[in-house]
Scaffold this active site. Structure first.
Site, PDB file in Angstrom:
ATOM      1  N   LYS A  89       0.835  -1.114   0.041  1.00 19.95           N
ATOM      2  CA  LYS A  89      -0.048   0.139  -0.100  1.00 19.95           C
ATOM      3  C   LYS A  89       0.857   1.158  -0.154  1.00 19.95           C
ATOM      4  CE  LYS A  89      -4.032   2.233   2.388  1.00 19.95           C
ATOM      5  NZ  LYS A  89      -5.048   1.744   3.527  1.00 19.95           N
ATOM      6  N   ARG A 101     -13.291  -7.090  -2.114  1.00 25.42           N
ATOM      7  CA  ARG A 101     -14.194  -6.073  -1.282  1.00 25.42           C
ATOM      8  C   ARG A 101     -15.620  -6.393  -1.979  1.00 25.42           C
ATOM      9  NH1 ARG A 101     -10.523  -1.611  -0.069  1.00 25.42           N
ATOM     10  NH2 ARG A 101      -8.564  -2.564  -0.441  1.00 25.42           N
ATOM     11  N   ASP A 139     -16.663   0.094  -0.694  1.00 25.53           N
ATOM     12  CA  ASP A 139     -15.126  -0.325  -1.261  1.00 25.53           C
ATOM     13  C   ASP A 139     -14.271  -0.673   0.081  1.00 25.53           C
ATOM     14  OD1 ASP A 139     -16.026   2.515  -0.828  1.00 25.53           O
ATOM     15  OD2 ASP A 139     -13.482   2.790  -1.338  1.00 25.53           O
TER      16      ASP A 139
HETATM   17  P1  AMP Z   1      -9.959   5.159   0.811  1.00 22.21           P
HETATM   18  O1  AMP Z   1     -10.765   6.156   1.135  1.00 22.21           O
HETATM   19  O2  AMP Z   1      -8.485   5.066   1.422  1.00 22.21           O
HETATM   20  O3  AMP Z   1     -10.679   3.988   1.110  1.00 22.21           O
HETATM   21  O4  AMP Z   1      -9.618   5.187  -0.581  1.00 22.21           O
HETATM   22  C1  AMP Z   1     -10.919   5.506  -1.651  1.00 22.21           C
HETATM   23  C2  AMP Z   1     -10.307   5.215  -2.976  1.00 22.21           C
HETATM   24  O5  AMP Z   1      -9.462   6.420  -3.281  1.00 22.21           O
HETATM   25  C3  AMP Z   1      -9.798   4.014  -3.569  1.00 22.21           C
HETATM   26  O6  AMP Z   1     -10.040   3.721  -4.649  1.00 22.21           O
HETATM   27  C4  AMP Z   1      -8.352   4.221  -3.294  1.00 22.21           C
HETATM   28  O7  AMP Z   1      -7.342   3.426  -3.847  1.00 22.21           O
HETATM   29  C5  AMP Z   1      -8.001   5.750  -3.629  1.00 22.21           C
HETATM   30  N1  AMP Z   1      -6.787   6.432  -3.112  1.00 22.21           N
HETATM   31  C6  AMP Z   1      -6.713   6.841  -1.801  1.00 22.21           C
HETATM   32  N2  AMP Z   1      -5.598   7.401  -1.716  1.00 22.21           N
HETATM   33  C7  AMP Z   1      -4.908   7.392  -2.966  1.00 22.21           C
HETATM   34  C8  AMP Z   1      -3.700   7.982  -3.231  1.00 22.21           C
HETATM   35  N3  AMP Z   1      -2.895   8.509  -2.599  1.00 22.21           N
HETATM   36  N4  AMP Z   1      -3.338   7.791  -4.574  1.00 22.21           N
HETATM   37  C9  AMP Z   1      -4.171   7.143  -5.286  1.00 22.21           C
HETATM   38  N5  AMP Z   1      -5.386   6.712  -5.070  1.00 22.21           N
HETATM   39  C10 AMP Z   1      -5.650   6.812  -3.922  1.00 22.21           C
HETATM   40 MG    MG Z   2     -10.120   1.938   0.657  1.00 25.40          MG
END
Ligand code: AMP
Ligand code: MG
Length: 534
Positions: free
Chosen positions: A133, A210, A281
């Site tokens: 990650k 998921r 998700d």
């Molecule tokens: P999360 O809120 O962390 O579950 O992320 C929601 C979505 O945003 C998912 O598709 C993640 O892969 C994407 N995401 C979150 N942070 C980043 C990042 N720094 N770069 C690229 N995608 C991100």
């Molecule tokens: Mg996520």
């Protein structure tokens, strides 16, 4: 430099790729951001990092992969789990999924900064998927950079392992590595971005599938692929279900997902864990806690509390809402698989097993938290009046239950009964006389109830201490460890990892970690509220 073979290092892991081998992938091999249809994933390599440094590893998560501590300290380990060493039998890929975010369909999301390296099968024939990650952009990165910063990575690394030792279903964390690169983040979303240390966590889980992996296929009306993914998931991750049964197998599977989700939520509620971003998700079909972002732990008991600044207005994902939000997400999953299952009635019945399981487990959990091993008619009322009392003065949930275990049933004096739990109150001087009387009354009732419970003080205490943790990962503890790592001192990470190996043990030399949140931490960023900016 990315190394493609093991010339310099002797890596001891070999990889399999069931997910990628059995399901269709994206035909486009370019790492450009796009909508990916007709596929469950896209092949993409991690972006090499400039100067990886291992901050910590989990020896327990490593052991699950058949890795010794010596292996974890070898140079190849840091290279591999920072994304710099790709072995020939790995086929790194990012998964395609969608999701409902804060109640609204968000379309394609996907692994925007997570890359699966492949699967490792251990000596007990258990399959673990290894995922980096913060390993750089993928086709699913949308407008973001694919990277992660130290603060969020450290929080995920320690919390995953703490949750595991607390007995809560969770994805695991193998390693925390500083990349040597700096990452730009606007932590408060106030137009003042700063460069922060970049980091990569290697997470492990039997599977990272998921709810959203099914939702995206359904939304795109890719029903054949939807069924293929269902069949793969049942076959691969639910060996107890006969996958040859078609719709019957899928309904059985959905019942099982509902039950596991219910059980996970009952555990969260037990220890006061608030996930913070229960979007669909971020819900694992294995019923595992996944995606540690702006999570938090209840300190003062407050059902409306959320650690997530983005959710401060709506409080959709506050502590008290979690059971409903999980059910809501399961409903989205039910809708997603409906085009394959096509049986509303049986899907509804399967979904009902969530409510039934949650109610059963939560009632049992609450009774166990109070040390009651028999059931009486008025128990529910006694429990709900306690939860009600918690909201009248700021009461630390963890400390309260832990202290309550010390109560002696022979004690009849109200003031002395109160002494057992007084540590749990944040502002004892502000408690009204009325509330003190109510508390004493409750403690009297509880004492009388215990007299009919015939366990004996010692045995009750022992049982209560097995379910009420002494140590939880309070946000300010994380912040202290982050501050130290930023100064180059990794010792606090080790200390916390070790502390949370036995969160139910007294560990007298570490009492200070069980103390109430200090006043300075009440409103300090990172210690009370967190944003998603990680
Ligand atoms: P999360 O809120 O962390 O579950 O992320 C929601 C979505 O945003 C998912 O598709 C993640 O892969 C994407 N995401 C979150 N942070 C980043 C990042 N720094 N770069 C690229 N995608 C991100
Ligand atoms: Mg996520």
């Amino acid at each position: 430099m990315q190394t493609s073979v093991t010339d310099q290092y002797e890596a001891t892991l070999s990889f399999e790729n069931q997910f990628a081998d059995n399901l269709p992938g994206d035909q486009d091999r370019n790492n450009t951001r796009r909508q990916v249809s007709g596929a469950c994933y896209s092949f993409v390599d991690p972006t090499p990092v400039s100067a990886p440094v291992l901050v910590a590893y989990s020896k327990e998560a490593a052991a699950e992969l058949g890795l010794s501590e010596e292996n974890c300290r070898a140079p190849w380990f840091t290279d591999m789990f920072s994304g710099n060493l790709i072995l020939g039998d790995m086929k790194p890929y990012a998964m395609c999924y969608g999701g409902h975010q804060f109640g609204t369909w968000a379309g394609q999301l996907g692994d925007g900064r997570a890359i699966n390296l492949g699967e490792v099968v251990n000596g007990d024939n258990q399959r673990w998927t290894l995922q980096l990650k913060g390993a750089g952009p993928t086709p699913y990165s949308r407008s973001a950079d694919g990277l992660a910063v130290l603060r969020s990575s450290l929080r995920e690394f320690i919390c995953s392992e703490a949750m595991h030792h607390l007995g809560i279903p969770t994805t695991r964390a193998l390693s925390l590595i500083l990349t040597g690169d700096r990452v730009l983040r606007d932590m408060f979303y106030d137009g003042h971005p700063e460069l922060e240390p970049g980091a990569v966590v290697c997470r492990t889980s039997p599977s990272f599938i998921r709810f959203g992996n099914f939702e995206i296929l359904s939304a795109r009306q890719e029903y054949d692929l939807l069924e293929q993914l269902l069949h793969f998931t049942v076959t691969n991750d639910f060996p107890e279900i006969d996958a040859s049964g078609g719709v019957d197998s899928y309904l059985q599977w959905f019942t099982e997902v509902s039950r596991r989700t219910a059980s996970m939520i009952a555990h969260w509620m037990r220890v006061g864990f608030v996930h913070g971003v229960m979007n669909s998700d971020n819900m694992s079909v294995l019923g595992l806690t996944i995606d540690y972002g702006p999570y938090g732990w209840l300190e003062g008991y407050d059902p409306t509390w959320t650690p997530n600044t983005t959710d401060a207005q709506g409080r959709r994902y506050c502590y008290g809402n979690q059971p409903y939000m999980a059910q809501w997400n399961l409903m989205q999953l039910a809708n997603a698989i409906f085009p394959v299952v096509k049986d509303e009635k049986r899907l509804q019945e399967a979904l009902d097993s969530y409510r039934v399981t949650f109610q059963e487990e939560w009632q049992q959990t609450l009774r166990a938290k109070l040390g009651l091993h028999t059931l009486e008619k008025h128990d529910d009322k006694m429990i709900s009046s306690l939860l009600e009392l918690f909201t009248k003065t700021e009461t630390d949930m963890t400390i309260f239950f832990r202290s309550l275990a010390n109560l002696k049933v022979a004690e009849k004096d109200g003031d002395k009964l109160l002494k057992f739990v007084e540590d749990a109150f944040y502002t004892p001087e502000e408690i009204s006389q009325d509330h003190l009387e109510n508390l004493k009354n409750w403690l009297h009732l509880y004492r009388l109830r215990l007299l009919r419970n015939d366990l004996g003080d010692e045995e009750r205490r022992r049982r209560m201490n097995q379910i009420n943790p002494k140590y939880v990962f309070r946000n300010y503890l994380a912040q202290q460890a982050i501050d130290k790592v930023e100064e180059g001192d990794y010792s606090e990470v080790e200390e916390l990892l070790d502390l949370f190996r036995k969160p139910y043990d007294e560990q007298p030399e570490r009492h200070h970690y069980a103390a109430k949140r200090p006043e300075w931490a009440r409103n300090r960023p990172g210690c009370s509220m967190l944003s998603c900016s990680s």
